[in-house]
Design an enzyme around this catalytic site. Structure first.
Site, PDB file in Angstrom:
ATOM      1  N   ARG A 166       0.834  -1.207   0.000  1.00  0.00           N
ATOM      2  CA  ARG A 166       0.000   0.000   0.000  1.00  0.00           C
ATOM      3  C   ARG A 166       0.869   1.258   0.000  1.00  0.00           C
ATOM      4  O   ARG A 166       2.059   1.208   0.293  1.00  0.00           O
ATOM      5  CB  ARG A 166      -0.910  -0.002   1.237  1.00  0.00           C
ATOM      6  CG  ARG A 166      -2.005  -1.030   1.201  1.00  0.00           C
ATOM      7  CD  ARG A 166      -2.766  -1.110   2.519  1.00  0.00           C
ATOM      8  NE  ARG A 166      -1.963  -1.737   3.579  1.00  0.00           N
ATOM      9  CZ  ARG A 166      -2.391  -1.944   4.825  1.00  0.00           C
ATOM     10  NH1 ARG A 166      -3.605  -1.532   5.166  1.00  0.00           N
ATOM     11  NH2 ARG A 166      -1.609  -2.539   5.710  1.00  0.00           N
ATOM     12  N   TYR A 225      -0.635   3.989  10.873  1.00  0.00           N
ATOM     13  CA  TYR A 225      -1.018   2.927  11.798  1.00  0.00           C
ATOM     14  C   TYR A 225       0.203   2.591  12.645  1.00  0.00           C
ATOM     15  O   TYR A 225       1.289   2.371  12.111  1.00  0.00           O
ATOM     16  CB  TYR A 225      -1.464   1.663  11.046  1.00  0.00           C
ATOM     17  CG  TYR A 225      -2.815   1.775  10.385  1.00  0.00           C
ATOM     18  CD1 TYR A 225      -3.968   1.947  11.141  1.00  0.00           C
ATOM     19  CD2 TYR A 225      -2.945   1.682   9.000  1.00  0.00           C
ATOM     20  CE1 TYR A 225      -5.209   2.051  10.525  1.00  0.00           C
ATOM     21  CE2 TYR A 225      -4.178   1.776   8.388  1.00  0.00           C
ATOM     22  CZ  TYR A 225      -5.307   1.964   9.155  1.00  0.00           C
ATOM     23  OH  TYR A 225      -6.540   2.059   8.557  1.00  0.00           O
ATOM     24  N   ASP A 242      -2.204  -7.773  14.926  1.00  0.00           N
ATOM     25  CA  ASP A 242      -1.424  -6.544  15.043  1.00  0.00           C
ATOM     26  C   ASP A 242      -1.724  -5.796  16.334  1.00  0.00           C
ATOM     27  O   ASP A 242      -1.201  -4.700  16.559  1.00  0.00           O
ATOM     28  CB  ASP A 242      -1.567  -5.639  13.808  1.00  0.00           C
ATOM     29  CG  ASP A 242      -2.995  -5.314  13.447  1.00  0.00           C
ATOM     30  OD1 ASP A 242      -3.890  -5.590  14.277  1.00  0.00           O
ATOM     31  OD2 ASP A 242      -3.220  -4.786  12.345  1.00  0.00           O
ATOM     32  N   LYS A 290       2.070   1.785   7.517  1.00  0.00           N
ATOM     33  CA  LYS A 290       2.437   0.930   8.653  1.00  0.00           C
ATOM     34  C   LYS A 290       3.463   1.614   9.562  1.00  0.00           C
ATOM     35  O   LYS A 290       4.101   2.585   9.191  1.00  0.00           O
ATOM     36  CB  LYS A 290       2.992  -0.413   8.162  1.00  0.00           C
ATOM     37  CG  LYS A 290       1.966  -1.273   7.445  1.00  0.00           C
ATOM     38  CD  LYS A 290       0.742  -1.581   8.303  1.00  0.00           C
ATOM     39  CE  LYS A 290       1.049  -2.472   9.476  1.00  0.00           C
ATOM     40  NZ  LYS A 290      -0.149  -2.764  10.303  1.00  0.00           N
ATOM     41  N   GLU A 299      -5.355   4.171  14.144  1.00  0.00           N
ATOM     42  CA  GLU A 299      -6.265   3.219  14.788  1.00  0.00           C
ATOM     43  C   GLU A 299      -6.826   3.710  16.123  1.00  0.00           C
ATOM     44  O   GLU A 299      -7.735   3.085  16.676  1.00  0.00           O
ATOM     45  CB  GLU A 299      -5.585   1.861  14.982  1.00  0.00           C
ATOM     46  CG  GLU A 299      -4.549   1.783  16.077  1.00  0.00           C
ATOM     47  CD  GLU A 299      -3.167   2.237  15.659  1.00  0.00           C
ATOM     48  OE1 GLU A 299      -2.248   2.119  16.482  1.00  0.00           O
ATOM     49  OE2 GLU A 299      -3.017   2.717  14.508  1.00  0.00           O
ATOM     50  N   HIS A 332      -0.153   0.694  16.226  1.00  0.00           N
ATOM     51  CA  HIS A 332      -0.371  -0.537  17.006  1.00  0.00           C
ATOM     52  C   HIS A 332       0.772  -0.770  17.996  1.00  0.00           C
ATOM     53  O   HIS A 332       1.403  -1.833  18.019  1.00  0.00           O
ATOM     54  CB  HIS A 332      -0.524  -1.740  16.063  1.00  0.00           C
ATOM     55  CG  HIS A 332      -1.706  -1.644  15.154  1.00  0.00           C
ATOM     56  ND1 HIS A 332      -3.004  -1.756  15.619  1.00  0.00           N
ATOM     57  CD2 HIS A 332      -1.803  -1.455  13.810  1.00  0.00           C
ATOM     58  CE1 HIS A 332      -3.850  -1.641  14.602  1.00  0.00           C
ATOM     59  NE2 HIS A 332      -3.146  -1.447  13.489  1.00  0.00           N
TER      60      HIS A 332
END
Length: 373
Positions: free
Chosen positions: A19, A96, A272, A77, A120, A98
């Site tokens: 992505r 993101y 994740d 990410k 998130e 996490h």
């Protein structure tokens, strides 16, 4: 606070991540409000977007370092170890993260003094997670798709067709969690004529889904006893629980996995966030399956990366308004205009600003407004 006049889009380097954090249309929007947009060469290749398309939209094509030198860096990410060197106090990172599952990333962000905003954990007043929702939708649909594939005998499964056929019962799919991931997984499984048990702790959530229930889909209020009874009967078990900013709870222990049928399949979409199945280990798209106790475990940490064209378009459709606000107005004004961004703030100047993240990392949180002043 940090002044923002440039936006950087590095190429994703996490394994099998295809992505990209911005599309050419997104670049055009940012350029139109006077922002400089730097896109690393080849950043969009995996999603089918070539450098020329970015350049025509007004982006500067640059190397990795120049992309990271922008005031606001937007990614898909969490930063990988090779990227830690680019973190710095005058950087705002939007991606993101996490951090509950990747504490080493949290440590790197804190030691660098970087301001980080996690997609998130951006949360609206109604509890919804607008920047997580599209990827959760995709991951839920992929979970059933992957599970159906792995149940086939040539791929190590029981040799069970998800929807069965005339005179033969379908597979049983147990979905833990009725949020966006779980509901999409259950809906696709039901559409494939599987027998679906959808478990959630919230009767209100299950009631809200009742009008759209289809096929052999049964919703059940979750409890430990119920989980212990239904998991061993599952041909496909999908873990889809979510704790915003925190580590996912372990709902299925090793002993329960051992009771599952040989050749059955687990898809742990919560991986994740650490995973909700005790036996799960994060895998990759290149090598997605680990077998334990005769059960296939699929726990890819970036599931939507398997469909990068769809995922990129879906992600940018929800992140772009926030990018425009942060870059155009600065962070302090942005959180005033869009208060949900406050919950998105994970680290500022060496402090953790999200309670769930702080708890997962064993640290004491600071209120984000105290850090912004």
């Amino acid at each position: 606070m940090i002044s923002i006049s440039s936006v950087g889009i590095p190429r994703e380097i996490k394994r099998d991540e295809q992505r990209v954090a911005l599309t050419p249309d997104g670049v055009r929007e940012l350029v139109s409000v006077g922002l400089e947009v730097r896109v690393e060469h080849g950043a969009g290749a995996g999603a089918g977007i070539n450098d020329e398309a970015f350049a025509q939209a007004g982006a500067q094509l640059v190397d990795c370092q120049a992309a990271w030198e922008a005031h606001l860096v937007v990614k898909v990410k969490e930063p990988q170890e090779l990227e830690f060197q680019y973190l710095r106090p005058d950087l705002v990172l939007f991606t993101y993260l996490h951090l509950a599952a990747y504490p080493s990333v949290g440590k790197a962000l804190l030691s660098s003094g970087c301001t980080s905003i996690a997609y998130e954990t951006v949360q609206l007043e109604d509890g919804s997670l607008p920047l997580l929702a599209p990827m959760s939708e995709i991951a839920g649909r992929l979970a059933t798709q992957a599970g159906a594939y792995l149940l086939e005998r040539p791929h190590g499964g029981r040799g069970v067709l998800l929807g069965g056929c005339t005179g033969v019962k379908p597979a049983r799919v147990v979905v833990l969690g009725a949020g966006t991931v779980g509901w999409n997984a259950a809906r696709i499984a039901a559409a494939m004529d599987a027998e679906v048990l959808l478990l959630d702790r919230s009767p209100q959530r299950l009631r809200s889904l009742e009008a759209d229930r289809r096929g052999r889909l049964v919703s059940l209020v979750s409890s430990r006893g119920l989980i212990e009874r239904v998991v061993p009967t599952a041909d496909l078990l999908i873990g889809a629980v979510l704790t915003p900013g925190g580590r996912a709870p372990t709902l299925v222990d090793e002993q329960l996995v051992q009771q599952m049928k040989p050749g059955s399949v687990i898809v742990d979409v919560a991986i994740d966030q650490g995973g909700c199945i005790a036996t799960s280990e994060e895998t990759t798209h290149t090598d997605p399956v680990i077998e334990k106790f005769g059960v296939q475990h699929y726990a890819v940490g970036n599931m939507p990366g398997a469909v990068p064209f769809t995922s990129t378009e879906a992600l940018v459709s929800v992140t772009l308004p926030y990018i425009v606000t942060i870059a155009g107005r600065g962070l302090t004004e942005a959180v005033t205009e869009r208060p949900e961004l406050l919950s998105g703030l994970n680290t500022i100047e060496g402090s953790v600003c999200h309670p769930g993240v702080a708890k997962a990392l064993g640290l004491t949180p600071r209120h984000p407004m105290a850090c912004l002043r």
